[in-house]
Every structure is written in structure tokens, then in C-alpha cells.
Design an enzyme around this catalytic site. Structure first.
Site, short mmCIF file in Angstrom:
data_model
loop_
_atom_site.label_atom_id
_atom_site.label_comp_id
_atom_site.label_asym_id
_atom_site.label_seq_id
_atom_site.Cartn_x
_atom_site.Cartn_y
_atom_site.Cartn_z
N TYR A 143 -64.50 37.65 31.81
CA TYR A 143 -63.15 37.93 31.29
C TYR A 143 -63.17 39.20 30.44
CZ TYR A 143 -60.22 33.96 32.70
OH TYR A 143 -59.45 33.08 33.42
N GLY A 177 -65.04 13.63 18.30
CA GLY A 177 -64.45 13.97 17.01
C GLY A 177 -63.93 12.73 16.30
N TYR A 237 -74.97 19.80 29.91
CA TYR A 237 -74.69 20.57 28.69
C TYR A 237 -75.26 21.98 28.79
CZ TYR A 237 -74.44 21.64 23.68
OH TYR A 237 -74.17 22.21 22.46
N VAL A 279 -59.11 19.81 26.53
CA VAL A 279 -59.09 21.21 26.97
C VAL A 279 -59.31 21.35 28.48
CG1 VAL A 279 -59.80 22.15 24.75
CG2 VAL A 279 -61.55 21.53 26.44
N THR A 309 -78.05 22.42 13.86
CA THR A 309 -77.24 22.46 12.64
C THR A 309 -77.07 21.05 12.10
OG1 THR A 309 -76.07 24.37 13.53
CG2 THR A 309 -75.08 23.28 11.66
N LYS A 343 -67.28 19.55 32.85
CA LYS A 343 -65.87 19.94 32.96
C LYS A 343 -65.36 20.53 31.64
CE LYS A 343 -64.21 16.70 36.51
NZ LYS A 343 -63.31 15.55 36.76
N ARG A 378 -78.79 12.88 17.07
CA ARG A 378 -79.49 14.11 16.68
C ARG A 378 -80.60 13.76 15.69
NH1 ARG A 378 -74.75 18.75 16.24
NH2 ARG A 378 -73.11 17.44 17.07
N PHE A 415 -63.06 12.31 21.71
CA PHE A 415 -64.18 11.68 22.40
C PHE A 415 -65.37 11.56 21.46
CE2 PHE A 415 -68.07 12.33 25.11
CZ PHE A 415 -68.12 11.02 25.58
#
Length: 316
Positions: free
Chosen positions: A165, A44, A151, A65, A181, A97, A192, A42
């Protein structure tokens, strides 16, 4: 030092074709590990990993994922999520999601495999902070229903899942909060501030600043950040984080714009626009925990990092 066959690990990196994921994979392969790169592309790019296709220890899987993944690995780095406002606001529901369901699926995989798992969280969990600089024990000031919430709140919920967990199932988790970064392989149109300013300067276009340009950010070069990831992953199970990974040197956006113009020799003028909703006015990490627990702090300062990044954008 490269690992031998006996010490080699098979490591899953989600979001591995992204800006940071691809550099992390380079480091893991350089030290001798095997890497399974998972990405739905999406945000990458295959360009980021095309140099790895002939490496026998590299494997690529196109996968989202948000759906369960059944693989056998020794460690997991969960980096999957669009990270720039342009990308995560394009499909905010899918962004949430990816953070939440993606975390559930990767944690479920780590639970089944009884393996260590790393979460790439963000300084955005602090929102528009009332505390400066930001320490890990600050709970943040986040708008839960704004345009950045997909986000910000998605990453906050992912942290909740990781620590639940850990408490409930004794899972070995590592949570890093990433501050701004930059570096080579940034997408030139990701929205960015560093990539925006460099691309505008190279084209001699007006450099767009939002608000008065006096809001601050702290910029960490990609090599320093990846070193922080690896050091965090090597800590004992008792240390989970969260830990701030970023450069504590603070700059105004106006200072960044002036520096980019100087270093590119650009004829660009500054153009001021209204400040976007919920855009934080200050962002600076307190890295005391990283210094104490990881023996880590950034080495590459802004001018040197920008020099390398500007050259990358010139080359492409």
C-alpha cells in the site's frame, strides 16, 4: 503537553481493549486527543477500559476488523490480533483472518481517509532466528505450516500489505516489530511466560519451563513500548520502518523464573516440560534503528518492571 482543540486528533485504535491497546489509549487521551476504541473482545477486556467510560473524548465500538469499518479519523493504530499462543492457537483460522483481512480493511480505510496508519507487527516474523540479535533486514526463519504459523505468517503477510500500500498508493505507514512485552493489564491466563510465572509463583504452584529453560527472551516494559509507538508515529512519511521495539537485555527463561520466585517470596519449584513445536530458542532485538530514527530506547529494566507487574497481579 496536552493538545488544544485546534491540534487535537481523532485516533482509531483497533484492539483497544487489549493489554497494549488500552495503555496506548491512556497515553493518547492524556495528551488531549480523541480516541475511538474498536475491539471484538475476543481477548480484550472491558476491565482494561472501564476507567475511560466517563471521558468525553473516548468512544467504544464493538467491531471485528475482519469486516469493513466506516468511520472518520485522523490516524489509525492497528493492534487487533490475539498475541499469545494460547489465544491465537485457539482459533488459528480466525487469527490469520484478523491479521490479513483486518490489515486489508484498515489499510482501505486509511487509503480513503488519506491518513497515517500504524501496524503492530511482531518479533515472531523472525521465527526461530539464525541471526542474533535480530536486525530489521533479517528475513527470518519461519515454519509456514506449523502451529504458530497462523500468527507468524499472518503478521508477515500484514507487513507485506502495508508496504505494498505504501509503494503502490503512497500511503503513510509505520510498522513496529514488538518484542516480548509485559506489565499491568496482562491477562492472568494468557499463556505468556511473564504472566504464567507470576501467577504460578503467587499460588506457590510449580513453575513450568519448557525444554531446558535456556532459551532466551528480551522483556520490554509496557510504558517503554508505548513510548516507542508514539515516537514512531511522529516520524516523517519517508520513514516507514519496520523498526524493532523491545528491550535488548537478554535473559534465559530459567533466569526469569528464578527472579520471579525471589521477588514473590514463592515456595514454587521448577517443573520442566517438552519444548513446544517451533518455539524460538533466541529472541533479542537490535534496536540501532530505533535509537537512530526515533531517539528511543527502553528505560525500565526487568526487576523494576516485574515489581510493578507482580503488584498488579496481587491486586487482582
Amino acid at each position: 503537553m496536552a493538545r488544544n482543540y485546534q491540534s487535537r486528533k481523532r485516533i482509531l485504535v483497533t484492539g483497544g481493549a487489549g493489554f497494549l491497546g488500552s495503555h496506548l489509549i491512556d497515553r493518547l487521551l492524556d495528551r488531549g486527543d480523541e480516541v475511538l476504541c474498536v475491539d471484538n473482545f475476543f481477548t480484550g477486556s472491558k476491565r482494561n477500559i472501564e476507567h475511560l467510560h466517563d471521558n468525553p473524548r473516548f468512544e467504544l465500538m464493538r467491531h471485528d476488523v475482519c469486516f469493513p469499518l466506516y468511520v472518520e479519523v485522523d490516524e489509525i493504530y492497528n493492534l487487533a490480533c490475539p498475541a499469545s499462543p494460547v489465544h491465537y492457537q485457539y482459533d488459528p483460522v480466525q487469527t490469520t483472518k484478523t491479521s490479513v483481512i483486518g490489515a486489508i480493511n484498515m489499510l482501505g480505510l486509511a487509503k480513503r481517509l488519506k491518513c497515517k496508519i500504524f501496524q503492530a507487527s511482531t518479533s515472531e516474523v523472525y521465527g526461530d532466528p539464525h541471526v542474533h540479535p535480530q536486525k530489521e533486514d533479517y528475513w527470518g526463519n519461519v515454519n509456514p505450516i506449523g502451529i504458530r504459523s497462523c500468527y507468524d505468517e499472518g503478521k508477515r503477510c500484514a507487513e507485506t500489505l502495508f508496504f505494498d500500500y505504501h509503494r503502490q498508493m503512497a500511503l503513510d505507514v509505520k510498522v513496529a516489530r514488538i518484542f516480548n512485552t509485559y506489565g499491568p493489564r496482562m491477562h492472568p491466563a494468557d499463556g505468556r511466560v511473564v504472566s504464567n510465572f507470576i501467577m504460578q509463583a503467587l499460588r506457590n504452584e510449580p513453575i513450568t519451563l519448557y525444554g531446558d529453560g535456556l532459551q532466551t527472551r528480551s522483556f520490554c516494559y509496557r510504558d517503554d513500548l508505548i513510548e516507542g509507538f508514539l515516537k514512531l508515529m511522529d516520524t516523517p512519511p519517508a520513514f516507514t520502518g519496520p523498526v524493532n521495539i523491545g528491550n535488548p537485555n537478554e535473559f534465559t527463561i530459567r533466569e526469569l523464573a528464578d527472579l520471579v520466585i525471589e521477588m514473590t517470596g514463592s515456595r514454587s519449584a521448577l517443573e520442566f516440560r517438552p519444548l513446544p513445536q517451533d518455539d524460538p530458542m533466541q529472541r533479542q532485538p537490535d534496536i540501532s534503528v530505533a535509537r537512530a530514527e526515533l531517539a528511543w530506547e527502553p528505560r525500565v529494566q526487568l526487576r523494576e518492571g516485574l515489581k510493578r507487574t507482580i503488584q498488579y497481579f496481587k491486586d487482582i
